[in-house]
Scaffold this motif. Structure first.
Motif, PDB file in Angstrom:
ATOM      1  N   PHE B  21       0.464  -1.374  -0.214  1.00 34.10           N
ATOM      2  CA  PHE B  21       0.089   0.237   0.097  1.00 34.10           C
ATOM      3  C   PHE B  21       1.022   1.370   0.398  1.00 34.10           C
ATOM      4  O   PHE B  21       1.731   0.957   0.862  1.00 34.10           O
ATOM      5  CB  PHE B  21      -0.904  -0.028   1.515  1.00 34.10           C
ATOM      6  CG  PHE B  21      -2.176  -1.449   1.186  1.00 34.10           C
ATOM      7  CD1 PHE B  21      -2.747  -0.721   0.356  1.00 34.10           C
ATOM      8  CD2 PHE B  21      -2.228  -1.937   1.888  1.00 34.10           C
ATOM      9  CE1 PHE B  21      -4.160  -2.024   0.085  1.00 34.10           C
ATOM     10  CE2 PHE B  21      -3.156  -3.056   1.432  1.00 34.10           C
ATOM     11  CZ  PHE B  21      -4.274  -3.086   0.718  1.00 34.10           C
ATOM     12  N   SER B  41      -9.206   3.381   6.991  1.00 30.77           N
ATOM     13  CA  SER B  41      -9.847   3.583   5.864  1.00 30.77           C
ATOM     14  C   SER B  41     -11.313   4.668   6.056  1.00 30.77           C
ATOM     15  O   SER B  41     -11.827   5.324   5.681  1.00 30.77           O
ATOM     16  CB  SER B  41     -10.971   3.131   4.454  1.00 30.77           C
ATOM     17  OG  SER B  41      -9.709   2.336   4.187  1.00 30.77           O
ATOM     18  N   LEU B  56      -6.655   7.693   0.234  1.00 27.26           N
ATOM     19  CA  LEU B  56      -5.945   7.434   1.172  1.00 27.26           C
ATOM     20  C   LEU B  56      -4.647   6.316   1.293  1.00 27.26           C
ATOM     21  O   LEU B  56      -5.172   5.722   0.435  1.00 27.26           O
ATOM     22  CB  LEU B  56      -7.630   6.498   1.928  1.00 27.26           C
ATOM     23  CG  LEU B  56      -8.491   7.117   3.161  1.00 27.26           C
ATOM     24  CD1 LEU B  56      -9.458   6.243   3.298  1.00 27.26           C
ATOM     25  CD2 LEU B  56      -8.152   8.737   3.656  1.00 27.26           C
ATOM     26  N   CYS B  58      -3.576   4.652   3.102  1.00 26.55           N
ATOM     27  CA  CYS B  58      -3.654   3.113   3.258  1.00 26.55           C
ATOM     28  C   CYS B  58      -4.320   2.196   2.884  1.00 26.55           C
ATOM     29  O   CYS B  58      -4.531   0.945   3.163  1.00 26.55           O
ATOM     30  CB  CYS B  58      -4.571   3.197   4.542  1.00 26.55           C
ATOM     31  SG  CYS B  58      -5.937   3.568   4.925  1.00 26.55           S
ATOM     32  N   SER B  59      -5.013   2.464   2.196  1.00 20.21           N
ATOM     33  CA  SER B  59      -5.947   1.512   0.934  1.00 20.21           C
ATOM     34  C   SER B  59      -6.096   1.743  -0.717  1.00 20.21           C
ATOM     35  O   SER B  59      -6.652   1.084  -1.295  1.00 20.21           O
ATOM     36  CB  SER B  59      -7.401   1.469   1.345  1.00 20.21           C
ATOM     37  OG  SER B  59      -7.924   3.036   1.710  1.00 20.21           O
ATOM     38  N   THR B  60      -4.792   2.651  -1.004  1.00 21.43           N
ATOM     39  CA  THR B  60      -4.628   2.451  -2.554  1.00 21.43           C
ATOM     40  C   THR B  60      -2.995   1.895  -2.460  1.00 21.43           C
ATOM     41  O   THR B  60      -1.865   1.777  -2.018  1.00 21.43           O
ATOM     42  CB  THR B  60      -4.222   4.345  -2.697  1.00 21.43           C
ATOM     43  OG1 THR B  60      -5.656   4.991  -2.297  1.00 21.43           O
ATOM     44  CG2 THR B  60      -4.308   4.596  -4.696  1.00 21.43           C
ATOM     45  N   PHE B  61      -3.535   0.284  -3.629  1.00 25.89           N
ATOM     46  CA  PHE B  61      -2.029  -0.052  -4.088  1.00 25.89           C
ATOM     47  C   PHE B  61      -1.140   0.842  -4.098  1.00 25.89           C
ATOM     48  O   PHE B  61      -1.150   1.592  -5.514  1.00 25.89           O
ATOM     49  CB  PHE B  61      -2.993  -1.294  -4.842  1.00 25.89           C
ATOM     50  CG  PHE B  61      -3.773  -2.153  -4.109  1.00 25.89           C
ATOM     51  CD1 PHE B  61      -2.922  -3.118  -3.898  1.00 25.89           C
ATOM     52  CD2 PHE B  61      -4.619  -2.667  -3.992  1.00 25.89           C
ATOM     53  CE1 PHE B  61      -3.843  -3.809  -2.505  1.00 25.89           C
ATOM     54  CE2 PHE B  61      -5.468  -3.854  -3.863  1.00 25.89           C
ATOM     55  CZ  PHE B  61      -5.086  -4.112  -3.121  1.00 25.89           C
TER      56      PHE B  61
END
Lengths: 307, 155
Positions: B21, B41, B56, B58-61
Motif C-alpha cells: 500500500f 479507511s 487514502l 492506506c487503502s491505495t495500492f
C-alpha cells in the motif's frame, strides 16, 4: 493478512478474464478498500485500472457507468444530477470521506453485492442493468439473486434514462458510518388523469413506486409493492372529499394508505437481521418509517409537477 | 517490482512489493508526514494527493500510482505553513498527528470548491478525524484560509 503473490496489469478485458479463470485464488481489484480488510492471501491480483473503465456516458436510452468509476465521480457528475432528482449523489455522499470515495469503485461494490452498500439500493429501484464480460446484460435484481459467486468481470452498469422520481434514505449511527438500514423508492412520473378524482390519482401514484431495502444487513432487495391490496379506506372512503389543493389532507391520506398493516404486508418477505449495528426488529421499524417518509417526499415533489 | 512515479515534483523509481500500500511505500521512501492511523479507511490521517485528488494511502495500492503525481505535505510546505499558522491561531492544532492529512484535504478542497458554505466545508472534511479538538476551530481556520466571507454565509 491480506495480500496477493502476483500482480497482473490487464491490457484488455479478455486478458483479465483469462487470468481470472486460471486460478480460483485470482481476484479482480476494484478500489481495494474492502478487499484489504480480508485476511486472504490471493494468488494474483488483477488490475483493470488501465482499461479506461472509469466513465459516465449516455446514449439515447441509457446512462452507462464503467466499473472502475469511483463513487466521487458519481457524486459530482453533472449528467447524473439531471436524472432521478439526484438520487445517486444522495446515496453516496455520506459514505466515509471524500478520500475514500475517490478510491471506491462501482464495480467493486456492485459485483461483490455488498450488503452494506448504499449505492445498490437506489440502483435496484431504477431498473439498473449490469453488463458482464461473459454473462452479458442482465437485470441487477436477477444478478443479486444469484447465490453462486460468478467468475466473471463487470464491465459497466446501465441506468435507463427515464424520468423517475427517486428518493434515498438511510440511518447511520454517525454521519460517516455504514448505514444500519437504507431504503430507496422511485417511480416514473405519472400522467395525471384529470377526469379521475384526486384520491384515485394518489392511489395510482403510490402503487407505482419501486421500493428497495438494503443494509438489512444482507443483500439489498427489491420489494414487491403490495400497497394497493392494503389500502384501508376507513374515514376517507366514507365520503371525505379530498381537495386538489389541500396538501395537508393529501399527506394524511398517503399516511392512511401506508398504515402499519400495509407496511407489515409490504415487508413480510424481507429478511432483516441482527449485527453489531442494530437488531432486526429496529431495522424493520425504521424501514417502515423511512419508506413512509420517502414516499411522502416523492409525492410532494410530484405535487409541484402534476397536481 | 519497480514503481515509476513522481513524488512532490520529483521522478522516483522505488522498489515495492506487488501488494504494497502507498502509505508503506511513502514512509519507506522517507515521507514520514504520511501517517498510519486507523488502517480501516476511516480516519484520513494517511491522506495524500494523487493527481491532485485526495486519496487514502492506506487503502491505495502503490502500483496504482504508476506514472502519476503524488503530493505529500513535504511538497506543499509554503501553503501548509500558512494554513498551520491559521490553525494554531484558532486553537485547532493540538497533538498535531492529524494535521498533515488534514492540510492536504484542505488544499484539495480549495482547488475544487469555490466559495464553499460551512456545510460544504464540513462535508468535504468529513473523512478527516481529529480526536483532540472540536471541529469549530478547524472550520474557522479553513474559512480564513479560503478567504470565505463569513458574514455572507451567515446571511
Amino acid at each position: 493478512m491480506f495480500g496477493f503473490k502476483n500482480y497482473f496489469q490487464a491490457q484488455n478485458i479478455e486478458a483479465a478474464y483469462e487470468e481470472l479463470i486460471k486460478n480460483k485464488q485470482n481476484i479482480i481489484i476494484g478500489g481495494g478498500s474492502y478487499l484489504k480488510m480480508s485476511k486472504v492471501l490471493y494468488n494474483t491480483g488483477i488490475d483493470m485500472s488501465k482499461l479506461n473503465l472509469n466513465y459516465i456516458r449516455e446514449d439515447h436510452k441509457y446512462i452507462s457507468i464503467g466499473s472502475m468509476t469511483t463513487f466521487r465521480e458519481i457524486e459530482i457528475n453533472e449528467l447524473l444530477k439531471t436524472y432521478y432528482n439526484n438520487i445517486f449523489t444522495y446515496s453516496v455522499k455520506d459514505i466515509l470521506g471524500v478520500q475514500f470515495r475517490n478510491n471506491v469503485t462501482v464495480g467493486g461494490t456492485v459485483f461483490s453485492k455488498f450488503g452494506f452498500s448504499d449505492l445498490i439500493t437506489p440502483l435496484l429501484t431504477v431498473d439498473c442493468l449490469v453488463v458482464l464480460y461473459k454473462g452479458g446484460e442482465k437485470k441487477l435484481d436477477d444478478f443479486l439473486k444469484e447465490e453462486k459467486s460468478t467468475r466473471d468481470i463487470l464491465i459497466e452498469i446501465k441506468i435507463p434514462k427515464e424520468e423517475y422520481i427517486g428518493i434515498f434514505k438511510s440511518i447511520r449511527k454517525s454521519s460517516t458510518d455504514y448505514s444500519l438500514i437504507n431504503i430507496s423508492v422511485s417511480k416514473k412520473k405519472n400522467i395525471i388523469d384529470e377526469k379521475d378524482s384526486v384520491k384515485n390519482n394518489l392511489i395510482r401514484n403510490i402503487k407505482s413506486y419501486n421500493i428497495a431495502i438494503g443494509a438489512k444487513p444482507g443483500k439489498a432487495v427489491l420489494v414487491k409493492n403490495t400497497i394497493e391490496k392494503n389500502i384501508s379506506y376507513s374515514e376517507f372512503s366514507k365520503g371525505n372529499k379530498l381537495e386538489k389543493e389541500n396538501i395537508l389532507e393529501k399527506r394524511k391520506f398517503i399516511l392512511e394508505l401506508l398504515n402499519d398493516e400495509a407496511m407489515e404486508n409490504l415487508l413480510k418477505d424481507v429478511l432483516f437481521g441482527d449485527n453489531m449495528r442494530s437488531t432486526k426488529e429496529y431495522r424493520k421499524e425504521m424501514a417502515k418509517v423511512l419508506i413512509r417518509k420517502a414516499i411522502l417526499e416523492g409525492e410532494e415533489l410530484d405535487f409541484k409537477n402534476n397536481y | 517490482m519497480i514503481l515509476k512515479t513522481t513524488i512532490n515534483g520529483r521522478e522516483k523509481e522505488l522498489l515495492i512489493n506487488e501488494d504494497e500500500f502507498l502509505v508503506d511505500t511513502l514512509r519507506k521512501a522517507g515521507y514520514l508526514s504520511v501517517k498510519r492511523g486507523c488502517d480501516t479507511s476511516s480516519c484520513g490521517l494517511c491522506t495524500v494527493l494523487l493527481n491532485g485528488k485526495p486519496i487514502l494511502s492506506c487503502s491505495t495500492f502503490s502500483v496504482r500510482s504508476e506514472g502519476k503525481e503524488i503530493e505529500t505535505i513535504e511538497g506543499r510546505e509554503k501553503e501548509a505553513k500558512e494554513f498551520g499558522e491559521l490553525l494554531a491561531s484558532e486553537g485547532g492544532d493540538q497533538c498535531g498527528f492529524c494535521v498533515p492529512g488534514f492540510v492536504l484535504t484542505v488544499l484539495a478542497m480549495k482547488k475544487e470548491l469555490k466559495n464553499p458554505t460551512d456545510e460544504e466545508i464540513l462535508h468535504y472534511m468529513n473523512g478527516n478525524l481529529c480526536r483532540c479538538s472540536g471541529y469549530m476551530s478547524h472550520l474557522r481556520a479553513i474559512k480564513k484560509f479560503m478567504e470565505v466571507n463569513q458574514f455572507e454565509n451567515c446571511e
